[in-house]
Every structure is written in C-alpha cells, then in structure tokens.
Design a protein around this motif. Structure first.
Motif, PDB file in Angstrom:
ATOM      1  N   ARG A 123       0.829  -1.219   0.000  1.00  0.00           N
ATOM      2  CA  ARG A 123       0.000   0.000   0.000  1.00  0.00           C
ATOM      3  C   ARG A 123       0.862   1.268   0.000  1.00  0.00           C
ATOM      4  NH1 ARG A 123      -3.561  -3.266   3.268  1.00  0.00           N
ATOM      5  NH2 ARG A 123      -5.518  -3.520   2.141  1.00  0.00           N
ATOM      6  N   ARG A 181      -4.445  -1.095  -7.120  1.00  0.00           N
ATOM      7  CA  ARG A 181      -5.210  -0.941  -5.866  1.00  0.00           C
ATOM      8  C   ARG A 181      -6.257  -2.053  -5.734  1.00  0.00           C
ATOM      9  NH1 ARG A 181      -3.784   3.524  -3.266  1.00  0.00           N
ATOM     10  NH2 ARG A 181      -2.963   5.297  -4.442  1.00  0.00           N
ATOM     11  N   THR A 182      -6.899  -2.400  -6.848  1.00  0.00           N
ATOM     12  CA  THR A 182      -7.890  -3.482  -6.822  1.00  0.00           C
ATOM     13  C   THR A 182      -7.225  -4.807  -6.457  1.00  0.00           C
ATOM     14  OG1 THR A 182      -9.233  -2.369  -8.476  1.00  0.00           O
ATOM     15  CG2 THR A 182      -9.609  -4.719  -8.198  1.00  0.00           C
ATOM     16  N   GLU A 214      -6.479  -4.922  -2.757  1.00  0.00           N
ATOM     17  CA  GLU A 214      -7.700  -5.238  -2.011  1.00  0.00           C
ATOM     18  C   GLU A 214      -8.048  -6.722  -2.138  1.00  0.00           C
ATOM     19  OE1 GLU A 214      -9.935  -3.130  -0.057  1.00  0.00           O
ATOM     20  OE2 GLU A 214      -7.982  -2.174  -0.044  1.00  0.00           O
ATOM     21  N   ARG A 215      -7.893  -7.246  -3.366  1.00  0.00           N
ATOM     22  CA  ARG A 215      -8.282  -8.636  -3.625  1.00  0.00           C
ATOM     23  C   ARG A 215      -7.387  -9.629  -2.892  1.00  0.00           C
ATOM     24  NH1 ARG A 215      -7.978 -11.756  -9.490  1.00  0.00           N
ATOM     25  NH2 ARG A 215      -8.588 -13.793  -8.712  1.00  0.00           N
ATOM     26  N   TYR A 258      -4.726  -8.894  -0.557  1.00  0.00           N
ATOM     27  CA  TYR A 258      -4.368  -8.618   0.832  1.00  0.00           C
ATOM     28  C   TYR A 258      -5.602  -8.398   1.700  1.00  0.00           C
ATOM     29  CZ  TYR A 258       0.476  -7.982  -0.651  1.00  0.00           C
ATOM     30  OH  TYR A 258       1.734  -8.181  -1.158  1.00  0.00           O
ATOM     31  N   SER A 265      -9.266  -6.209   2.712  1.00  0.00           N
ATOM     32  CA  SER A 265      -9.701  -4.828   2.850  1.00  0.00           C
ATOM     33  C   SER A 265      -8.725  -4.057   3.728  1.00  0.00           C
ATOM     34  CB  SER A 265     -11.086  -4.790   3.486  1.00  0.00           C
ATOM     35  OG  SER A 265     -10.963  -5.228   4.809  1.00  0.00           O
ATOM     36  N   THR A 266      -9.120  -2.862   4.105  1.00  0.00           N
ATOM     37  CA  THR A 266      -8.280  -2.044   4.977  1.00  0.00           C
ATOM     38  C   THR A 266      -8.139  -2.673   6.360  1.00  0.00           C
ATOM     39  OG1 THR A 266     -10.259  -0.783   5.454  1.00  0.00           O
ATOM     40  CG2 THR A 266      -8.744   0.159   3.855  1.00  0.00           C
ATOM     41  N   ASP A 315     -16.678  -4.678   7.784  1.00  0.00           N
ATOM     42  CA  ASP A 315     -16.071  -4.578   6.456  1.00  0.00           C
ATOM     43  C   ASP A 315     -17.128  -4.668   5.359  1.00  0.00           C
ATOM     44  OD1 ASP A 315     -13.815  -4.275   4.830  1.00  0.00           O
ATOM     45  OD2 ASP A 315     -13.770  -6.414   4.397  1.00  0.00           O
ATOM     46  N   ARG A 362     -17.666  -2.006   2.235  1.00  0.00           N
ATOM     47  CA  ARG A 362     -17.621  -2.414   0.824  1.00  0.00           C
ATOM     48  C   ARG A 362     -18.962  -2.233   0.126  1.00  0.00           C
ATOM     49  NH1 ARG A 362     -13.567  -6.977  -0.565  1.00  0.00           N
ATOM     50  NH2 ARG A 362     -12.029  -6.873   1.105  1.00  0.00           N
ATOM     51  N   GLU A 406     -10.428   1.858  -9.184  1.00  0.00           N
ATOM     52  CA  GLU A 406     -10.358   1.617  -7.742  1.00  0.00           C
ATOM     53  C   GLU A 406     -11.723   1.812  -7.087  1.00  0.00           C
ATOM     54  OE1 GLU A 406      -8.348   3.625  -3.764  1.00  0.00           O
ATOM     55  OE2 GLU A 406      -7.827   4.371  -5.771  1.00  0.00           O
ATOM     56  N   GLY A 460     -13.954  -1.278  -7.648  1.00  0.00           N
ATOM     57  CA  GLY A 460     -13.344  -2.595  -7.449  1.00  0.00           C
ATOM     58  C   GLY A 460     -13.001  -3.265  -8.763  1.00  0.00           C
TER      59      GLY A 460
END
Length: 573
Positions: A83, A132-133, A136-137, A139, A141-142, A197, A201, A501, A504
C-alpha cells in the motif's frame, strides 16, 4: 516522477502546457498523483497512460485484472509495503521477482523490496486502479493488518496440532466450551471485522459457508457474490456460536434452521453508525451456513424520483398510490427492490391524518409514524390474521409484505374493495402475469378486475461506474437485436465502465431499477373479466402506453446508466 511525467507528456503532444498547468494545480489542491489527476480530468485514459509509460521507459505493461497471482508470491511483500508504494508482486523466477508498479523509476521501493525479500526486482507497469484493486483482492480490505493479527493470535493458541480426526460430529455439545470459544478475543475481533467490512464495501448480504475442507466468507455487492476471506476451518464452531450469541439464537440447536437479528453500534469513518443484520442459520452436511442481510438505513432510498422510474411511469405510479382505495401490487424476484419501492410509496403518503399499518415478514426498516407488525407463524400470526385485525384498527392504508396464498389474497382484496388502499408484493416475472396468478390462487376474475388498480414489475441492474465510464462501439446489428430501431442504432452513443479503484475494477457501482408499470383501465378490466391471457393483457397494456421491463432497460442504456449486458441479463423481449 510528476514533473518529469508532465514534461514528457507535453513533449509527446499528449497534453498541452495549459492542460498540464491545470492538472498540476488540481494535484496541489487535492493531492494524488499527476497521472491520476490527468485521468480524472479526462485528458488521458489509464490504458493510454500505461502504454505511454511502457514505451518511454521500455518496461513491459501488464493487465493485472487478467492475472492470477499465487498466494506464495503475495506473501513475499507485506500488505503495508504494497500500500505504501502502490505495488503488487506478480511472479517469481529464480532470483528475480516481478513487481507491478506505477513508477518503474522508484528506486526507493525497489531497494526496499530487494532488502526485504533478497530477490532482484523486475518492474512492470500497471494502471493505478488495477494495482489498488489487486491489493484489495489479495491482501484483503483495509482491515487486512488486523485480520492478520487475529489469525496469528489464533495460530499461537492452537498449539500447532496438525492431527486431523475423521469422524462424524457428535450429537451432544459442550455448551460451556462453545460459549467460551465464541467469547475469545480473536474470534470476537474476526466476527466484528466481517460485519463492519461488509458495510465499508457496500455489501447487501454476508455468506459464511462451511465445506468439507474449507470455510469461506462471501459478500454480495451490487447483486454479485465475491469471496473476501477464508477463515481457518477450525474456527467454524466458534464463529457460528459467536454470531448465534449476537443474534440471541440457541447455540445448542444445530439440526434446525434458526432466524434472528443483530443490532450493533459502531464507528465507521469517524461516524457513529447503527447497523441491523437479519440472520439466517441453516444446517448443511458440513456445518451451519450463515447468511446475514444488512439493513442499512443510510442505503434506504425513500425518494421515488431517484429509484429509476421513467417520468411517465412515475406519474402513473404516483396517481395509483394517491387513490383512497384499491390495490397496488409490486412484483419481481427476491432482491429486486420491491420493499424499497413500497417503503418509498408509504413515505410519500405518511401524514399525520393518515393511519398506515404494515404486516411484514420480517420488518426490514423502522419507519416513524407507521404501525409495523412482525409476522410470527409459530403462534398463528400470519398475513391473513394480521390483515383481519388491521380492519378493526381503522386503517387508511395497509401494506401486506407478500400475498402467498388464497386466504391472504382474499382478505387483501376485500380490504381494497371496502375503502382501503392496499399495497403488496407477489413473485411473478412481469406485470400482466400477476393478474393470472391471482386468479390461479382462486380469486374470482370480477374481484381481481374491480380491486386491482395497478401492477408494477421491477428488476435491479448495476449502474455503470461514473468514475471510469467511457464510450464503447457496439455493432448496430447488436442494438437492433435487443430492441432499438435501425435509425437509433446507427446514432446511439453507448458507454461501459473500464474498471477502477472506486468500483473494485468491475466497471459497475450501485444499482438502479427497471420498472414496468401497468395501470388497469376499463378496457383492461373487460379483458380480465373475459379471461384474457397474460399475452393479451400485455399487448393491451403496451397499446395504452406501458413501458415494458426491456423498454425501461433500453432507456437506461440511452441515458448511459446501464450496460447492454446488464439489461439483457435481467429482461426478455
């Protein structure tokens, strides 16, 4: 690379000096990368920017959306580093690791990765939204770092026991141990992550599913299911028990389905938020599957003008719900937005001088000023019983969650004929077939003809993402094949979402409704009385100005709101 990138683009004639100054000013004001701001301003597309950088730096470009990355490769670089530099590991060969980057000249990132992994770095260029997608995929979500810590805690507590016992699950359970396991801090945190989460999303449902050797969690986002995590299989009982306790269900009952509700208060993006989840637990052969429906008041659209009605259809619908008596039916499959449409109608009618009563199973949202009753089949409180009681409560408007049987239909129609406005739903494919469905239930044609004022059929389609929307060429033959005229097909401007981003990398963000609004005119009543088929009713309704579901979909395509694929998926000619 910003200043150099700007100069390179001006030199190559891709942007003008004036456009570069505007982009740099926007970057100074809003932050972000220069390339990102140029894309946002519509001066370049992401593929053009990637192609330009690839040619200039003589570095290969990659489409991350079409690459499956091995889990072992992902683990080479921690999520916080990925990130920090906006990078994604792609593959490894010998002593070399391939990394997708925005800036192949970023020596700090490459030095860090080389020091961290011990491998030489081969950079490839990818679009920022694609990287970035992918982050997210792969690793998560935040919440990824917190989730990783939860998993580490659980691994430590497990003691590394790798013995697998293959035997049938016993019928008796140690309730104390189940309750203790479900209250352990890592399990509690994991369940909290799953619940919150999903809100971040924009999910509408959470599916937690056990299989023989795996355990997975999926979210339904804009009508499509996406896998988001795979908790360890050994946590199956603990997670199930934790959610059951939150929903006030019986943790000892594992043979029968159970339904409950979870209400929590949490802070999301520094805002206090009250969340409501409808919980369904179903025994399967490998354990209990849990589905949670998210009931987020912030997502409830009560403004009828924003639901997706065409102007003429909305006018006709408003006229029908403004009548003092009669029946208005909304039809469509589960998850097509029927409840939202009915709630928006009720909200427009909700005044101090009107008594509104609803019978729902379940009550999804609490509406101030409306008397809502939850059905309880186990004690005999069904739709028909509630309706009979309503008629003794001096109502003006009655909402029946669903007409499922003859008894409910009969009472609802009698209510509509005795001076009450009745709103309800049915499961049929289109508006005209709803009339035949009522008669198939056993309702006399003359009762249907005199009580029903309007039938609305609806579907939900995904909206094209406004952040990455771009024109697309479609052969005129394809357009005429779905219902456009040849003349319109030659001049129609169509769009699609490229993927970014914000959406998604799907090309879609949010949903809108397609509506088929069929008013019951005097001529339609004559057809119903004469036993006309659904096809004859449809022909007459279209003759009188009804826009079909496909017609509504074509209008959404004209407006640049929906794609051809979405309209074809949800409608038939």
């Amino acid at each position: 690379m910003s200043d150099r990138l700007g100069d390179l683009l001006v030199k190559a004639g891709r942007v003008t000096p004036e456009q570069l100054r505007e982009a740099l000013a926007k970057q100074k004001e809003e932050g972000g990368r220069l390339g990102t701001n140029l894309v946002k301003m519509g001066l370049l597309t992401e593929p053009e920017l990637v192609e330009f950088l690839s040619k200039h730096f003589k570095v290969s470009a990659i489409n991350l959306g079409k690459v499956e990355i091995d889990e072992a490769i992902v683990k080479l670089i921690p999520a916080d580093v990925a990130r920090k530099y906006t990078i994604m590991p792609v593959s490894k060969a010998g002593a070399k690791v391939t990394i997708a980057m925005l800036d192949p000249t970023n020596v700090f990132a490459m030095d860090d990765i080389k020091f961290m992994t011990g491998y030489n770095v081969e950079p490839v260029i990818a679009a920022e939204s694609a990287i970035r997608t992918a982050i997210e995929r792969y690793y998560g979500s935040t919440h990824a770092m917190e989730l990783k810590k939860v998993m580490e805690d659980l691994d430590e507590e497990s003691g590394g026991d790798d013995l697998e016992v293959l035997e049938e699950e016993p019928e008796e359970f140690d309730l104390e141990s189940l309750a203790e396991e479900s209250d352990e801090a890592p399990v509690v945190r994991l369940c909290n992550i799953i619940l919150t989460d999903a809100i971040k999303r924009g999910a509408s449902d959470i599916h937690i599913e056990p299989y023989e050797k795996t355990y997975r969690c999926r979210y339904r986002i804009d009508g499509q299911l996406y896998e988001v995590m795979r908790p360890p299989l050994r946590l199956r009982e603990a997670i199930t028990s934790r959610i059951k306790i939150m929903a006030k269900l019986d943790i000892a009952e594992k043979r029968l389905p159970q339904d409950g509700r979870i209400k929590i208060k949490t802070k999301i993006e520094n805002k206090d938020k009250e969340l409501d989840y409808r919980v369904s637990v179903l025994p399967t052969i490998f354990g209990e599957k849990i589905v949670l429906r998210l009931l987020d008041k912030d997502n409830l659209m009560l403004d009828m003008t924003k639901l997706g009605f065409e102007t003429e259809s909305l006018t006709r619908f408003k006229e029908a719900v403004d009548k003092p008596y009669g029946m208005v039916l909304v039809t469509g499959p589960t998850g097509s937005g029927k409840t939202n449409t009915l709630y928006s109608a009720l909200q427009s009618l909700n005044r101090v001088d009107v008594n509104i009563m609803t019978a729902e199973d379940p009550v999804e949202f609490n509406l101030v000023g409306i008397n809502q009753v939850q059905m309880k089949e186990a004690i005999g409180l069904n739709f028909a019983a509630a309706l009979r009681s309503f008629l003794r409560q001096d109502p003006n408007i009655i909402l029946v969650g669903e007409i499922r049987d003859f008894e409910t239909a009969e009472v609802a129609i009698k209510a509509a004929l005795t001076g009450h406005l009745v709103l309800s739903t049915l499961h049929t494919n289109d508006a005209p077939s709803t009339i035949n469905r009522l008669m198939n239930m056993g309702i006399e044609p003359f009762l249907v003809a005199t009580s029903v004022h309007m039938v609305v059929a609806q579907r939900l389609v995904r909206r094209i993402c406004t952040f990455c929307k771009e024109p697309v060429d479609v052969p005129p033959a394809t357009l005429t094949g779905i219902g456009f005229s040849e003349r319109e097909a030659r001049s129609l401007k169509l769009f699609k979402g490229r993927g970014c981003e914000q959406c998604g990398d799907t090309g879609y963000k949010g949903r809108c409704g397609l509506y088929e609004v069929m008013g019951i005119s005097d001529q339609m009543r004559e057809l119903i009385l004469s036993g006309a088929s659904a096809i004859e009713l449809r022909e007459k309704a279209i003759e009188e100005g009804m826009i079909s579901l496909r017609g509504s979909g074509l209008q959404k395509i004209r407006d640049g709101v929906a794609s051809i694929e979405e309209v074809i998926r949800e409608t038939v000619e």
